[in-house]
Design a protein around this motif. Structure first.
Motif, PDB file in Angstrom:
ATOM      1  N   PRO A 189       7.877  -3.856   8.450  1.00  0.00           N
ATOM      2  CA  PRO A 189       9.279  -3.641   8.041  1.00  0.00           C
ATOM      3  C   PRO A 189       9.457  -3.820   6.539  1.00  0.00           C
ATOM      4  O   PRO A 189       8.879  -4.730   5.936  1.00  0.00           O
ATOM      5  CB  PRO A 189      10.045  -4.708   8.835  1.00  0.00           C
ATOM      6  N   ASN A 190      10.236  -2.941   5.947  1.00  0.00           N
ATOM      7  CA  ASN A 190      10.560  -2.985   4.514  1.00  0.00           C
ATOM      8  C   ASN A 190       9.322  -2.931   3.635  1.00  0.00           C
ATOM      9  O   ASN A 190       9.307  -3.467   2.522  1.00  0.00           O
ATOM     10  CB  ASN A 190      11.366  -4.251   4.186  1.00  0.00           C
ATOM     11  N   HIS A 191       8.271  -2.313   4.158  1.00  0.00           N
ATOM     12  CA  HIS A 191       7.035  -2.190   3.378  1.00  0.00           C
ATOM     13  C   HIS A 191       6.445  -0.805   3.643  1.00  0.00           C
ATOM     14  O   HIS A 191       6.075  -0.488   4.768  1.00  0.00           O
ATOM     15  CB  HIS A 191       6.036  -3.273   3.782  1.00  0.00           C
ATOM     16  N   PRO A 192       6.357   0.037   2.620  1.00  0.00           N
ATOM     17  CA  PRO A 192       5.864   1.402   2.842  1.00  0.00           C
ATOM     18  C   PRO A 192       4.378   1.416   3.156  1.00  0.00           C
ATOM     19  O   PRO A 192       3.631   0.515   2.738  1.00  0.00           O
ATOM     20  CB  PRO A 192       6.152   2.092   1.505  1.00  0.00           C
ATOM     21  N   PRO A 193       3.916   2.422   3.883  1.00  0.00           N
ATOM     22  CA  PRO A 193       2.478   2.534   4.159  1.00  0.00           C
ATOM     23  C   PRO A 193       1.752   3.112   2.954  1.00  0.00           C
ATOM     24  O   PRO A 193       2.348   3.672   2.033  1.00  0.00           O
ATOM     25  CB  PRO A 193       2.428   3.507   5.347  1.00  0.00           C
ATOM     26  N   LEU A 194       0.435   2.955   2.970  1.00  0.00           N
ATOM     27  CA  LEU A 194      -0.382   3.616   1.963  1.00  0.00           C
ATOM     28  C   LEU A 194      -0.329   5.125   2.165  1.00  0.00           C
ATOM     29  O   LEU A 194      -0.176   5.610   3.289  1.00  0.00           O
ATOM     30  CB  LEU A 194      -1.833   3.145   2.063  1.00  0.00           C
ATOM     31  N   LEU A 195      -0.493   5.857   1.090  1.00  0.00           N
ATOM     32  CA  LEU A 195      -0.492   7.309   1.152  1.00  0.00           C
ATOM     33  C   LEU A 195      -1.811   7.835   0.595  1.00  0.00           C
ATOM     34  O   LEU A 195      -2.307   7.343  -0.432  1.00  0.00           O
ATOM     35  CB  LEU A 195       0.679   7.887   0.350  1.00  0.00           C
ATOM     36  N   VAL A 196      -2.381   8.820   1.290  1.00  0.00           N
ATOM     37  CA  VAL A 196      -3.620   9.426   0.822  1.00  0.00           C
ATOM     38  C   VAL A 196      -3.374  10.075  -0.540  1.00  0.00           C
ATOM     39  O   VAL A 196      -2.378  10.761  -0.755  1.00  0.00           O
ATOM     40  CB  VAL A 196      -4.127  10.467   1.841  1.00  0.00           C
ATOM     41  N   GLY A 197      -4.288   9.828  -1.465  1.00  0.00           N
ATOM     42  CA  GLY A 197      -4.156  10.354  -2.812  1.00  0.00           C
ATOM     43  C   GLY A 197      -3.505   9.393  -3.789  1.00  0.00           C
ATOM     44  O   GLY A 197      -3.499   9.657  -5.002  1.00  0.00           O
ATOM     45  N   MET A 198      -2.979   8.267  -3.294  1.00  0.00           N
ATOM     46  CA  MET A 198      -2.324   7.294  -4.172  1.00  0.00           C
ATOM     47  C   MET A 198      -3.366   6.594  -5.051  1.00  0.00           C
ATOM     48  O   MET A 198      -4.432   6.214  -4.578  1.00  0.00           O
ATOM     49  CB  MET A 198      -1.560   6.266  -3.342  1.00  0.00           C
ATOM     50  N   PHE A 199      -3.032   6.443  -6.336  1.00  0.00           N
ATOM     51  CA  PHE A 199      -3.888   5.698  -7.251  1.00  0.00           C
ATOM     52  C   PHE A 199      -3.519   4.221  -7.150  1.00  0.00           C
ATOM     53  O   PHE A 199      -2.349   3.860  -7.278  1.00  0.00           O
ATOM     54  CB  PHE A 199      -3.707   6.193  -8.683  1.00  0.00           C
ATOM     55  N   VAL A 200      -4.516   3.368  -6.922  1.00  0.00           N
ATOM     56  CA  VAL A 200      -4.252   1.940  -6.714  1.00  0.00           C
ATOM     57  C   VAL A 200      -5.201   1.107  -7.555  1.00  0.00           C
ATOM     58  O   VAL A 200      -6.263   1.563  -7.984  1.00  0.00           O
ATOM     59  CB  VAL A 200      -4.412   1.555  -5.224  1.00  0.00           C
ATOM     60  N   LYS A 201      -4.801  -0.134  -7.775  1.00  0.00           N
ATOM     61  CA  LYS A 201      -5.640  -1.135  -8.418  1.00  0.00           C
ATOM     62  C   LYS A 201      -6.111  -2.120  -7.353  1.00  0.00           C
ATOM     63  O   LYS A 201      -5.416  -2.348  -6.366  1.00  0.00           O
ATOM     64  CB  LYS A 201      -4.867  -1.856  -9.522  1.00  0.00           C
ATOM     65  N   ALA A 202      -7.281  -2.706  -7.576  1.00  0.00           N
ATOM     66  CA  ALA A 202      -7.861  -3.591  -6.567  1.00  0.00           C
ATOM     67  C   ALA A 202      -8.412  -4.843  -7.223  1.00  0.00           C
ATOM     68  O   ALA A 202      -8.972  -4.800  -8.319  1.00  0.00           O
ATOM     69  CB  ALA A 202      -8.975  -2.878  -5.795  1.00  0.00           C
ATOM     70  N   ALA A 203      -8.230  -5.971  -6.527  1.00  0.00           N
ATOM     71  CA  ALA A 203      -8.804  -7.249  -6.941  1.00  0.00           C
ATOM     72  C   ALA A 203      -9.697  -7.742  -5.804  1.00  0.00           C
ATOM     73  O   ALA A 203      -9.215  -8.059  -4.717  1.00  0.00           O
ATOM     74  CB  ALA A 203      -7.711  -8.263  -7.251  1.00  0.00           C
ATOM     75  N   ILE A 204     -11.011  -7.789  -6.065  1.00  0.00           N
ATOM     76  CA  ILE A 204     -11.984  -8.194  -5.051  1.00  0.00           C
ATOM     77  C   ILE A 204     -12.242  -9.690  -5.193  1.00  0.00           C
ATOM     78  O   ILE A 204     -12.554 -10.171  -6.284  1.00  0.00           O
ATOM     79  CB  ILE A 204     -13.299  -7.421  -5.201  1.00  0.00           C
ATOM     80  N   GLN A 205     -12.101 -10.417  -4.085  1.00  0.00           N
ATOM     81  CA  GLN A 205     -12.335 -11.856  -4.115  1.00  0.00           C
ATOM     82  C   GLN A 205     -13.809 -12.137  -4.371  1.00  0.00           C
ATOM     83  O   GLN A 205     -14.693 -11.636  -3.675  1.00  0.00           O
ATOM     84  CB  GLN A 205     -11.908 -12.485  -2.798  1.00  0.00           C
ATOM     85  N   GLY A 206     -14.072 -12.962  -5.401  1.00  0.00           N
ATOM     86  CA  GLY A 206     -15.449 -13.267  -5.763  1.00  0.00           C
ATOM     87  C   GLY A 206     -15.864 -14.677  -5.391  1.00  0.00           C
ATOM     88  O   GLY A 206     -15.246 -15.336  -4.547  1.00  0.00           O
TER      89      GLY A 206
END
Length: 392
Positions: A297-314
């Motif tokens: 709820p109140n949170h859009p889904p991911l969309l194919v083709g969307m440019f995103v940033k990522a933080a990988i837990q190290g």
């Protein structure tokens, strides 16, 4: 002009300037002999004021940052397995259309396939009759042969007829199953829940077996391919020698961030595999993050083709001091202020620089004050005034 008047004029022109000069000289001599008293004040030393932060070693978890584009995890080209004319198309079989798993997307005219199924059923009944007759005949000949009332040739002939009838029955059964399968294949259903990327079929079109109908992709899970520098893998808790798919207990949590409109939203994913080779052009290794496309709820889904940033837990590194980036000087040195407010250069080992922070792995003791102010000139042992850093 009368004589007294001339003498008076000569006096004023000659003697008066001399008198004024003499008075001036006397005043100058008096000023020199009696100078004003100047109060002497002691000199005050002025030292530069610098901001400092206190070194506080603690266990620190690092993150590896990257960016990429959202892709579908599963994608397929929809093709018919039988030929025929299109008699029905789902309203969802359009570019961008959504569909559920097993939902009917297209229907091919099944007239010929119903006819083929009926014919195969008839042939199967005929084969069953022939098989029953051959079976009974074989049993009769075998009985006669045991009583020496039938020859060996007759027995061989009965066995041959039975095997042929059995083979014909099996063939008719297979043909009936194939006809039933072909009839069912005239209705094309979605292999998974997803979305239509591209469709290329129209109502009334004659389709041949294997012709492209549409490109579909699943929407339950998405993937993000992240370029990672080979030197960054030292910060990731991946077992040595691991290539390709990571073990289930070694997947790494990843936070995905993307903008929709003017707002930034976050999704959770897992680094589940690497592509196992270094890209020759970029010298990078691609890690593949899987993100479950949950409906919240109140949170859009991911969309194919969307440019995103990522933080990988190290990894978690022990006894790391985090400082503002401007605390680090040339040659991996920092300025430490001692208890006498004097500057000292200190060599440190830098774990990594990330954003506006520098992580110091060793070289600082707990409680030491580190200068973070820019100094035009810094000399070993220089005296300074200290001020706690603001907002650090």
């Amino acid at each position: 002009m009368p004589e007294p008047t001339k003498r008076s004029s000569l006096f004023f022109k000659t003697l008066l300037p001399l008198v004024a000069l003499a008075v001036g000289v006397m005043a100058y001599q008096y000023q020199i002999s009696n100078p004003p008293l100047i109060e002497k004040k002691p000199l005050e030393a002025h030292y530069p004021t610098v901001e400092v932060v206190i070194a506080e070693p603690k266990d620190t978890e690092v993150e590896v940052y990257s960016q990429g584009t959202v892709r579908p995890r599963s994608e397929t080209v929809l093709k018919p397995e039988v030929s025929g004319r299109v008699v029905w198309i789902s309203p969802q079989l359009v570019n961008g259309g959504l569909f559920a798993e097993g939902e009917k997307l297209l229907e091919i005219d099944d007239t010929d396939y119903r006819t083929a199924l009926a014919s195969s059923k008839t042939a199967h009944v005929r084969a069953e009759v022939e098989f029953d007759h051959a079976n009974r005949e074989l049993k009769r000949i075998e009985s006669l042969h045991r009583r020496n009332l039938a020859s060996e040739t007759q027995l061989d002939q009965a066995r041959r007829s039975f095997r042929l009838a059995e083979a014909t029955l099996n063939e008719s059964r297979i043909q009936q199953q194939q006809a039933q399968t072909n009839l069912e294949r005239t209705v094309i259903k979605a292999p998974f829940a997803g979305r239509v990327r591209k469709e290329s079929v129209d109502f009334g079109q004659y389709l041949t077996q294997g012709e492209n109908i549409a490109t579909l992709y699943a929407t339950d899970f998405y993937e993000v391919h992240l370029p990672i520098g080979i030197e960054q893998f030292v910060y990731l808790d991946i077992p040595p020698g691991t290539q390709g798919v990571l073990p289930p207990d070694s997947t790494l949590p990843v936070t995905i961030a993307g903008n929709i409109g003017t707002r930034e939203f976050y999704w959770s994913g897992e680094l589940q595999r690497t592509e196992g080779e270094i890209d020759a052009a970029t010298r990078l290794v691609y890690g593949v993050v899987t993100v479950e496309n949950k409906v919240l709820p109140n949170h859009p889904p991911l969309l194919v083709g969307m440019f995103v940033k990522a933080a990988i837990q190290g990894k978690v590194f022990p006894d790391v001091v985090t400082l503002p980036r401007n605390a680090l000087r040339d040659n991996n040195q920092v300025l430490v202020v001692d208890e006498n407010n004097r500057l000292h250069f200190r060599q440190v080992i830098v774990l990594r620089v990330q954003g506006d922070e520098v992580l110091i792995q060793s070289g600082l003791k707990p409680g030491e004050a580190v200068c973070i102010s820019p100094l035009t000139v810094a000399v070993e042992g220089m005296r300074v005034n200290i001020s706690p850093a603001k907002g650090v």
